[in-house]
Design a protein around this motif. Structure first.
Motif, mmCIF file in Angstrom:
data_model
loop_
_atom_site.group_PDB
_atom_site.id
_atom_site.type_symbol
_atom_site.label_atom_id
_atom_site.label_comp_id
_atom_site.label_asym_id
_atom_site.label_seq_id
_atom_site.Cartn_x
_atom_site.Cartn_y
_atom_site.Cartn_z
ATOM 1 N N PRO A 1 -12.544 29.107 26.777
ATOM 2 C CA PRO A 1 -11.817 30.099 25.296
ATOM 3 C C PRO A 1 -12.724 31.468 25.574
ATOM 4 O O PRO A 1 -12.161 31.866 24.950
ATOM 5 C CB PRO A 1 -12.454 28.997 24.574
ATOM 6 N N ARG B 1 -2.229 28.088 28.340
ATOM 7 C CA ARG B 1 -2.921 28.847 28.416
ATOM 8 C C ARG B 1 -3.486 29.372 29.808
ATOM 9 O O ARG B 1 -2.937 30.012 30.546
ATOM 10 C CB ARG B 1 -5.091 28.497 27.619
ATOM 11 N N ASP C 1 0.398 29.738 31.198
ATOM 12 C CA ASP C 1 0.457 31.620 30.721
ATOM 13 C C ASP C 1 0.048 32.475 31.898
ATOM 14 O O ASP C 1 0.588 33.028 32.305
ATOM 15 C CB ASP C 1 -0.085 32.144 29.495
#
Length: 719
Positions: free
Chosen positions: A652, A689, A692
């Motif tokens: 992250p 995530r 995407d």
């Protein structure tokens, strides 16, 4: 009660008119009854036909939806519905029960029907049920009664629709009301499939496009969602909405929606700015767009001779709107007239000077005369407050010039010859008494000074526009705009002073660098403090990309990286709360590639590092057939088209998507050079995530592959 077949035949018996109009659906202070009545007049004048009543801050529309309207409130709504009907506007009453309704509770359904029956008694014949911006988790009682959230919503909507006698206009707003909300895609959304399959055909569906605030809405995207919904959608268009940012307002034209959409839509409703009067342009240009015909002409003006769309020119539509708006600006509004009327019975503050009006003498200042507002002023206003994804031409030019002036300051300053460059011309140094009369002298190159003067002229035009707007007779429009034009004037003044300081002027520089500035000399409030502390304002900046705060290194994978890759893989599993998934489900090929049970192909593995250490990886198999056969049942046809596999994860703390996209691109290039025809990947739906990254970095699209767990999606791209 009508059957689904009967309803379908009823819907197909005659073509419904195209819905074109306004939805009052924003968060914030609702419009007044007087403003809404004025809206109906404008809609009728411009050829629109619908008003959707859905203000989020009307408590009895949303938060207290169960409560009936009081006699006083009922009187207002009756008058409003009557006013809409007088102007041939279809008044659509919307209610939003989704915050706290229990779908399986019959008393709740009865309360909803009772509320809509009351509004029907007011004379309303069109309705809408909205389930936008709510939590998607059902309560235990609803989970027992309905198989999914979509089933619960559709069941109640169908029942209410039939209870009301199947009105000709009945709108349903889904919770997944744009493509960005659909999981994993529009075509694979189980929610939308349920709506399309089970919602009665007489009910229309609201849709905002690819995003909540869609930059562009393509014909292909509408055809895609229409095929799932089994009906043409009604666009709820947020292109002019500003309730998400109190510093913005939008006065650019309706654009980036081709007129080819019109026959593929049930209608378009604009959900515009919270401020009523600045919506003149948004609604006027939408009306022009709605009137566009297949042969490229409108009732108002020839369109499209210089635009991509042969039927509609945003530039010409904007000019039409601003020309009409100028007339309103220059008219004395009713508010001023009311003030004069109310004060007419009072003792005047001074007698009418009439013949004895003051005349300045020789050498005295002349009387102040306000300059009238012009069409160019309104064009500048629109440019400065254009649309969410773009500025108008003048605003773009100002940003470009300021950026250039900053970047080229002192880059080529004159040092050796005794010359000063001025904004207007190049002259030798003059005596001090002559030089003092030239306030715009600067110490930069001739090009720099010329562009600085151009920038200064644009800033002065903004100030003149502000002054003329401030003196416009129609105060109601001004009051809605005043905070915004004050803010832009302040920003322009600061930029103007900054450029002068770059040119060598002392006073602006000293003013900007003061240790004790006046409050108007800087962006105030806690929000302003946060912006000054942060390295960049994020992806909301339209003109400049945010500063990169980390340096990343992409290097080839080696055997020593195996433990780091496993650590990143496990950590991301924990982030998605699926660390125990491998105990109940067979592992995916991508999983065992990440855990090191099978090695990646040579030169097909990359590691991402930052200043802390390894923070991501991308691994690939050029030939995944053997591994796929040994682990799971997959379609042989799929592996013929997509024989290679790619997988990866990033921590992250990697906020910049560009290194991940570069890794994916590099591996795709490597596999292409190895002769691969295509590459596939497998991800769990919760891994938004990485989904995407794949969809945005290349042409990965969902593909059908047998034997996958229900929470897994396969995607592929041809090489």
């Amino acid at each position: 009660m009508a059957t689904s077949t009967e309803v379908s035949e009823k819907a197909q018996s005659g073509a419904k008119r195209f819905i074109g109009g306004v939805v009052e659906g924003f968060y914030g202070r609702p419009w007044t009854m007087e403003q809404r009545t004025e809206l109906f007049k404008r809609e009728q004048k411009w050829g629109l036909n619908t008003y959707l009543y859905a203000p989020k801050d009307d408590y009895k529309h949303r938060m207290y939806w169960r409560d009936l309207y009081s006699p006083e409130e009922a009187e207002q709504l009756i008058a409003l519905i009557s006013a809409a009907q007088q102007h041939n506007i279809d008044f659509v009453y919307a209610i939003s029960p989704g915050l706290d309704i229990t779908f399986s509770n019959r008393k709740e359904v009865a309360a909803l029907k009772r509320k809509l029956d009351q509004v029907r008694d007011f004379g309303c014949n069109s309705f809408s049920l909205l389930f936008d911006d709510i939590e998607t988790e059902m309560c235990p009682a609803d989970k027992q009664a309905f198989s999914s959230f979509a089933h619960a919503q559709v069941a109640i909507t169908n029942e209410v629709f039939q209870h009301l006698g199947e009105p000709s206009t009945f709108l349903f707003c889904p919770t997944d009301y744009c493509a960005a909300f659909c999981t994993p895609t529009v075509t694979q959304s189980s929610y939308l499939h349920t709506v399309g399959d089970e919602l009665l055909p007489g009910i229309d569906v609201l849709w905002t496009g690819p995003k909540v605030v869609s930059h562009k809405i393509s014909v292909e995207s509408i055809e895609e969602v229409s095929s799932i919904l089994k009906r043409a959608p009604v666009i709820w268009d947020n292109i002019h909405a500003n309730d998400y940012d109190p510093q913005r307002i939008f006065m650019g034209p309706y654009k980036d929606r081709p007129t080819e959409l019109i026959p593929k839509l049930r209608g378009v409703l604009t959900n515009p700015n919270c401020e009523f009067y600045p919506n003149f342009v948004a609604i006027h240009t939408l009306a022009t767009w709605c009137k566009a015909s297949a042969d490229g002409a409108t009732k108002d003006v020839e369109m499209g001779d210089e635009e991509q769309d042969p039927c509609y020119s945003p530039h010409k539509a904007l000019t039409l709107a601003l020309t009409d708006w100028l007339e309103e600006f220059l008219s004395t509004d009713q508010l001023t007239a009311c003030v004069k009327k109310d004060s007419s019975d009072e003792e005047p503050m001074q007698t009418d000077l009439g013949e004895h009006s003051y005349v300045p003498g020789p050498g005295e200042n002349p009387l102040y005369t306000a300059e009238p507002l012009t069409l160019d002023d309104l064009k500048l206003l629109s440019d400065l407050f254009y649309l969410p994804y773009e500025y108008g031409p003048t605003a773009k030019s100002m940003l470009h010039e300021l950026d250039w002036l900053k970047g080229h300051s002192h880059a080529a300053a004159v040092k050796s010859d005794q010359v000063t460059f001025h904004f207007d011309k190049l002259v030798p140094f003059d005596p001090p008494e002559i030089e003092a009369r030239r306030p715009f002298a600067c110490c930069q190159t001739a090009e720099w000074c010329s562009r600085a003067r151009h920038f200064d002229d644009m800033c002065e035009a903004v100030v003149r526009m502000f002054n003329r707007l401030s003196n416009a007779p129609n105060r109601r429009i001004l009051y809605d705009l005043y905070n915004y034009i004050c803010d832009i004037k302040s920003g322009v003044n600061l930029a103007q002073a900054y450029v002068k300081s770059l040119g060598g002027l002392g006073k602006p520089s000293a003013q900007l660098m003061s240790d004790d500035p006046e409050p108007w000399g800087f962006r105030g409030g806690l929000s302003g403090e946060f912006q000054r502390m942060l390295p960049g304002h994020g992806n909301r900046d339209l003109y400049k990309h945010p500063h990169k705060t980390s340096v990343y290194c992409i290097r080839p994978y080696c055997t020593e990286d195996k433990m780091d890759v496993q650590r990143i893989f496990v950590k991301m599993q924990q982030e998605r709360q699926i660390e125990d998934a491998s105990m109940t489900e067979p592992p995916l090929i991508s999983d065992i590639l990440s855990t090191g049970e099978i090695p990646p192909s040579p030169q097909c593995a990359l590691v991402l590092e930052d200043d802390i250490g390894p923070c991501g990886y991308m691994l690939a198999l050029t030939d995944a057939k053997a591994a796929a056969t040994s682990i799971q049942d997959t379609s042989g046809r799929v592996l013929e088209d997509f024989p290679s596999l790619i997988t990866g994860q990033v921590l992250p703390r990697v906020t910049d998507p560009s290194p991940v996209k570069r890794m994916i691109g590099q591996l795709l290039s490597t596999m292409r050079s190895c002769g691969s025809r295509g590459v596939f990947c497998m991800l769990r739906h919760s891994d938004r995530r990485m989904l995407d990254f794949y969809t945005e970095s290349s042409s990965f699209q969902p593909i059908k592959m047998g034997g996958l767990p229900p929470d897994v999606i396969a995607m592929g791209t041809s090489l």
